[in-house]
Design a protein around this motif. Structure first.
Motif, PDB file in Angstrom:
ATOM      1  N   TRP A 248     -21.498 -20.997  -7.748  1.00 32.00           N
ATOM      2  CA  TRP A 248     -20.912 -21.273  -6.430  1.00 32.00           C
ATOM      3  C   TRP A 248     -19.866 -20.204  -6.162  1.00 32.00           C
ATOM      4  N   ARG A 249     -20.065 -19.446  -5.078  1.00 30.18           N
ATOM      5  CA  ARG A 249     -19.111 -18.414  -4.675  1.00 30.18           C
ATOM      6  C   ARG A 249     -18.389 -18.875  -3.415  1.00 30.18           C
ATOM      7  N   TYR A 250     -17.104 -19.086  -3.543  1.00 30.96           N
ATOM      8  CA  TYR A 250     -16.273 -19.463  -2.395  1.00 30.96           C
ATOM      9  C   TYR A 250     -15.592 -18.209  -1.864  1.00 30.96           C
ATOM     10  N   ALA A 251     -15.780 -17.920  -0.571  1.00 28.88           N
ATOM     11  CA  ALA A 251     -15.234 -16.713   0.046  1.00 28.88           C
ATOM     12  C   ALA A 251     -14.212 -17.091   1.115  1.00 28.88           C
ATOM     13  N   PRO A 252     -13.224 -16.231   1.353  1.00 27.55           N
ATOM     14  CA  PRO A 252     -12.162 -16.546   2.311  1.00 27.55           C
ATOM     15  C   PRO A 252     -12.510 -16.103   3.729  1.00 27.55           C
ATOM     16  N   ASP A 253     -11.609 -16.429   4.673  1.00 32.71           N
ATOM     17  CA  ASP A 253     -11.630 -15.859   6.015  1.00 32.71           C
ATOM     18  C   ASP A 253     -10.800 -14.580   5.985  1.00 32.71           C
ATOM     19  N   LEU A 254     -11.359 -13.493   6.489  1.00 34.57           N
ATOM     20  CA  LEU A 254     -10.677 -12.200   6.478  1.00 34.57           C
ATOM     21  C   LEU A 254     -10.231 -11.849   7.897  1.00 34.57           C
ATOM     22  N   THR A 274      -8.216 -11.992  14.740  1.00 30.29           N
ATOM     23  CA  THR A 274      -9.563 -12.558  14.667  1.00 30.29           C
ATOM     24  C   THR A 274      -9.961 -12.734  13.209  1.00 30.29           C
ATOM     25  N   ASP A 275     -10.791 -13.722  12.950  1.00 28.33           N
ATOM     26  CA  ASP A 275     -11.264 -13.998  11.591  1.00 28.33           C
ATOM     27  C   ASP A 275     -12.718 -13.598  11.438  1.00 28.33           C
ATOM     28  N   MET A 276     -13.044 -13.019  10.289  1.00 28.98           N
ATOM     29  CA  MET A 276     -14.435 -12.886   9.871  1.00 28.98           C
ATOM     30  C   MET A 276     -14.619 -13.800   8.673  1.00 28.98           C
ATOM     31  N   ASN A 277     -15.387 -14.859   8.872  1.00 27.92           N
ATOM     32  CA  ASN A 277     -15.592 -15.840   7.819  1.00 27.92           C
ATOM     33  C   ASN A 277     -16.759 -15.408   6.936  1.00 27.92           C
ATOM     34  N   VAL A 278     -16.475 -14.999   5.713  1.00 26.95           N
ATOM     35  CA  VAL A 278     -17.531 -14.615   4.780  1.00 26.95           C
ATOM     36  C   VAL A 278     -18.182 -15.885   4.248  1.00 26.95           C
ATOM     37  N   PRO A 279     -19.508 -16.015   4.340  1.00 27.08           N
ATOM     38  CA  PRO A 279     -20.159 -17.275   3.944  1.00 27.08           C
ATOM     39  C   PRO A 279     -20.031 -17.578   2.454  1.00 27.08           C
ATOM     40  N   ASP A 280     -19.896 -18.855   2.136  1.00 24.84           N
ATOM     41  CA  ASP A 280     -20.005 -19.318   0.757  1.00 24.84           C
ATOM     42  C   ASP A 280     -21.483 -19.337   0.361  1.00 24.84           C
ATOM     43  N   VAL A 281     -21.731 -19.239  -0.938  1.00 23.03           N
ATOM     44  CA  VAL A 281     -23.108 -19.239  -1.453  1.00 23.03           C
ATOM     45  C   VAL A 281     -23.183 -20.163  -2.667  1.00 23.03           C
ATOM     46  N   PHE A 282     -24.140 -21.085  -2.638  1.00 26.91           N
ATOM     47  CA  PHE A 282     -24.412 -21.942  -3.797  1.00 26.91           C
ATOM     48  C   PHE A 282     -25.819 -21.637  -4.284  1.00 26.91           C
ATOM     49  N   GLY A 283     -25.983 -21.449  -5.597  1.00 30.79           N
ATOM     50  CA  GLY A 283     -27.289 -21.089  -6.116  1.00 30.79           C
ATOM     51  C   GLY A 283     -27.635 -21.803  -7.410  1.00 30.79           C
TER      52      GLY A 283
END
Length: 431
Positions: A248-254, A274-283
């Motif tokens: 599980w990769r949790y990414a922040p808002d940049l 403005t925010d760029m929300n990098v998506p989280d990924v579960f695998g």
């Protein structure tokens, strides 16, 4: 026409000024080429499937629980070349009511970048291993010009007009710097943790032009910053021939700045965070070993693309719901399958093939635009036309090869699809 555009900008900015908003409906954001494939040419050759195996230094990012399999220090490097096919609206006519975009034209070009995609160093211990690493989620540069389009109402009013031409010049890079550890709970089960710092480097401008060629409004994205995230991983060696991995990769808002300027309003500019929300990924991944020479990997990743457009905003649309909701992304599922066969020669030689499903994650207008008016003038369906160039989900086909020496391994990988082609060269040094 200039007054109408300037007033539309002001209306949008009233809701934006003084607060942080998410990514906007800028034309440059129609196709952000995020990549959540695992690092390394070896993983690329196997369709990007590596979660259940994770048996080299690239595990620091892929699944830190796999670090406990290493018995000596390792350094891994990857150079990757990415050829992205960028597509955009470029002329033609759209009918507004009823909506019909069949008359629109599209152009495309290939945008190439080559960079040091990933680096990792691992120092293993008896029960605990440590690593530092760097990985690029995206490295994308583009520069294209659109002729815009024309539109007609499609009814008896006889109204028609222009969807303004625009130029896009974009540079987007998101890097991840991290430290990870893997802990061996017992001989079969390991856990992993990574702490990541994400850094956004963005420099993009979109210039819009009036029908007579005069410059209209410039929207610039700049001054990206960083934020913290984390990776969690687990690996279970269920049998001698099967292992299972979780990640599980949790990414922040940049944050970055969105700046609007217009030559017909000298001295006036509007700046908002403005925010760029990098998506989280579960695998979850499975690795099977039918024989000592043969490995089969299968991964399923859930990518939370909807986070990118959760709070989508606009500097131009007065209706922030009706015209923006059809642009919002949905979460997607990646499916990766690949295999590796190793020939037991003096220097073991491996060949790899794979395939994977990449879900649609371009901003594409879904639905029929509702008729809107401003000062009794019917406005064109700009978003419905501009964001109509998407090509949907993709199937990637991958190939690779590698050779191992006493303390060094070199790998080549290739990944081909309709929207992008990738070539990778990576090496692992053990000492």
């Amino acid at each position: 026409m200039k007054k109408m555009l300037a007033t539309a900008v002001a209306i949008g900015l009233i809701g934006m000024t003084g607060q942080a908003v998410a990514i906007t409906d800028n034309e440059a954001n129609a196709s952000l080429p995020f990549s959540f494939t695992n690092p390394g040419a070896r993983a690329m050759g196997m369709g990007g499937a590596f979660l259940g195996l994770s048996d080299d230094a690239s595990a620091a990012y892929t699944n830190p629980a796999g670090l406990t399999q290493l018995v000596s220090p390792e350094i891994a490097l990857e150079i990757r070349s990415v050829d992205t096919n960028t597509r955009w609206l470029d002329g033609g006519n759209v009918q507004y009511n009823p909506f019909n975009s069949s008359g629109l034209n599209y152009s495309s070009q290939n945008d190439d970048t080559t960079s040091l995609r990933s680096f990792s160093f691992v120092y293993p211990g008896e029960r605990m291993s440590f690593a530092v690493y760097r990985y690029e989620i995206v490295n994308y540069e583009t520069d294209f010009q659109s002729a815009g389009a024309t539109w007609t109402t499609g009814d008896d009013s006889g109204q028609f007009g222009d969807i303004f031409a625009y130029d896009v010049n974009g540079n987007l890079e998101i890097e991840v710097y991290g430290a990870a550890m893997g802990f061996k709970v017992n001989d079969q089960f390991s856990l992993g943790l990574g702490i990541n710092y994400y850094y956004l480097d963005i420099s993009a401008t979109t210039d819009r032009f009036f029908p007579n060629g005069d410059p209209g409004v410039r929207e610039a994205s700049l001054n990206g910053d960083g934020g913290w995230g984390f990776n969690l991983g687990a690996r279970w060696a269920a049998t001698d021939w099967m292992s299972v991995g979780l990640s599980w990769r949790y990414a922040p808002d940049l944050n970055y700045d969105s700046l609007l300027t217009a030559p017909y309003a000298p001295g006036e500019s509007f700046l908002t965070e403005t925010d760029m929300n990098v998506p989280d990924v579960f695998g979850i991944g499975f690795s099977f070993r039918p024989s000592d020479a043969w490995i089969i990997n299968f991964d399923v990743n859930r990518v939370f693309y909807s986070q990118i457009t959760d709070d989508l905003n606009s500097a131009f649309e007065s209706d922030q719901v009706t015209e923006l909701d059809p642009l919002k992304l949905k979460d997607g599922t990646e499916i990766h399958l690949g295999t590796e066969y190793t020939f037991a020669t003096k220097y073991p030689f491996s060949i790899r093939v794979g395939a994977w499903h990449d879900p649609a994650h371009e901003m594409v207008y879904r639905g029929t635009p509702a008729p809107t008016d401003f000062n009794t003038t019917l406005l064109p369906p700009v978003n419905a036309a501009t964001f109509s160039a998407g090509r949907g989900s993709q199937t990637h086909y991958t190939f690779g090869a590698g050779m191992a020496f006493s303390n060094f391994q070199i790998d080549l990988g290739a990944d081909f699809s309709d929207t992008s082609d990738m070539l990778s060269l990576s090496g692992v040094y053990r000492f």
